[in-house]
Write an enzyme that holds these catalytic residues in place. Structure first.
Site, short mmCIF file in Angstrom:
data_model
loop_
_atom_site.label_atom_id
_atom_site.label_comp_id
_atom_site.label_asym_id
_atom_site.label_seq_id
_atom_site.Cartn_x
_atom_site.Cartn_y
_atom_site.Cartn_z
N PHE A 15 -17.70 -28.34 54.62
CA PHE A 15 -16.45 -28.96 55.59
C PHE A 15 -15.84 -27.31 56.61
O PHE A 15 -15.16 -26.21 57.00
CB PHE A 15 -14.98 -28.57 54.67
CG PHE A 15 -15.10 -29.72 53.81
CD1 PHE A 15 -14.26 -30.51 54.67
CD2 PHE A 15 -16.00 -29.30 52.51
CE1 PHE A 15 -15.03 -32.00 53.49
CE2 PHE A 15 -16.07 -30.20 51.71
CZ PHE A 15 -15.39 -31.83 51.91
N GLY A 41 -18.64 -21.29 46.33
CA GLY A 41 -18.08 -21.93 46.42
C GLY A 41 -18.62 -23.22 47.25
O GLY A 41 -19.13 -22.82 49.28
N SER A 47 -22.61 -23.96 53.56
CA SER A 47 -22.35 -22.41 53.92
C SER A 47 -23.81 -21.82 53.41
O SER A 47 -23.94 -21.01 53.82
CB SER A 47 -21.61 -22.09 53.82
OG SER A 47 -21.67 -21.95 52.55
N HIS A 139 -8.93 -24.02 45.70
CA HIS A 139 -7.74 -22.90 46.78
C HIS A 139 -6.35 -22.88 46.42
O HIS A 139 -5.10 -22.81 47.16
CB HIS A 139 -7.93 -24.06 47.65
CG HIS A 139 -8.91 -23.74 49.20
ND1 HIS A 139 -9.76 -23.04 49.14
CD2 HIS A 139 -9.55 -23.73 50.63
CE1 HIS A 139 -10.80 -22.85 49.72
NE2 HIS A 139 -10.32 -23.47 51.03
N HIS A 164 -13.05 -18.13 53.41
CA HIS A 164 -12.43 -18.78 54.63
C HIS A 164 -11.33 -19.87 54.18
O HIS A 164 -10.98 -19.31 53.10
CB HIS A 164 -13.94 -20.24 54.59
CG HIS A 164 -13.98 -21.48 54.80
ND1 HIS A 164 -13.91 -22.41 54.80
CD2 HIS A 164 -14.09 -20.74 56.17
CE1 HIS A 164 -14.36 -23.20 56.25
NE2 HIS A 164 -13.90 -22.49 56.66
N ASP A 165 -11.16 -20.43 55.49
CA ASP A 165 -9.55 -21.58 55.16
C ASP A 165 -8.47 -20.78 55.65
O ASP A 165 -7.57 -20.34 54.80
CB ASP A 165 -9.78 -22.34 54.39
CG ASP A 165 -11.46 -23.36 53.65
OD1 ASP A 165 -11.01 -24.13 55.18
OD2 ASP A 165 -11.35 -23.26 52.60
#
Ligand code: MG
Length: 206
Positions: A15, A41, A47, A139, A164-165
């Site tokens: 993602f 993660g 990644s 998350h 991230h995110d």
């Protein structure tokens, strides 16, 4: 893209956008001479390919921490569940097999050290200073806080904390990553670098 990856990155499940991946690559290229990099993660290794390729070219090492049982959203019946990553015998998610295959395909087994454990357990005994920490784990607020508390303190001055995110507008996504991003900033230990899509980048200054 001003670099070549060892495989077709679109063939790796994940993602992370190519623009975010390129930013991770550049960050790791810059940081790797200062010490090992670490990501939290890894999932199927998307990644990890960007970070690992950069570390490999710098002669560095990347630790890739993931229990490989999936985040909340990957579980059976959840939005991002992938049946191909489900271990029916165990009744659990298992992305490690896919992750290993990605590392092998990418030729990164000489650079990437998988740490297959909950981040909380791995952090408990960690003592090695790190040049880059990339947080892209669970998350929930609890998971994000555990990652932030467990790992950011190991960054060397000049190192990078990547998260991230990041969604400043709650309408765009969950707030836990943004919460730890703001906590880090409020600590006074970091300077903010330009955000790359949803990738937040903070430089440790002390
Ligand atoms: Mg993510």
């Amino acid at each position: 893209m001003d670099f070549a990856l060892p495989l077709d990155i679109d063939s790796v499940k994940g993602f992370l956008s190519p623009v975010e991946g390129a930013a991770l690559y550049r960050a790791a290229r810059e940081c790797a001479p200062l010490g090992p990099c670490l990501e939290i993660g890894s999932y199927c290794g998307k990644s990890t390919v960007y970070l690992g390729a950069a570390c490999q070219r710098s002669g560095g090492v990347l630790f890739a921490v993931d229990h490989h049982r999936g985040s909340e959203e990957h579980q059976l019946g959840e939005e991002y569940h992938d049946p191909a990553l489900y271990d029916g015998a165990a009744g659990l998610m298992d992305s490690f097999r896919e992750f290993r295959a990605t590392m092998r395909r990418a030729g990164l087994e000489d650079t990437v050290v998988p740490v297959v454990a909950p981040t909380r357990v791995a952090a408990r005994a960690w003592r090695t200073p790190l040049s880059l920490v990339f947080i892209d784990g669970g998350h929930s607020l609890e998971a994000a806080m555990t990652d932030y508390r467990g790992w950011s303190g190991h960054l060397v001055p000049g190192g990078l904390l990547a998260i991230h995110d990041i969604f400043p507008d709650p309408a765009d996504g969950g707030q836990a990553p943004y919460t730890i991003y703001r906590l880090a900033l409020a600590s006074g230990l970091y300077e903010e670098l330009p955000r790359v899509e949803t990738l937040g980048l903070l430089r440790r200054i002390y």
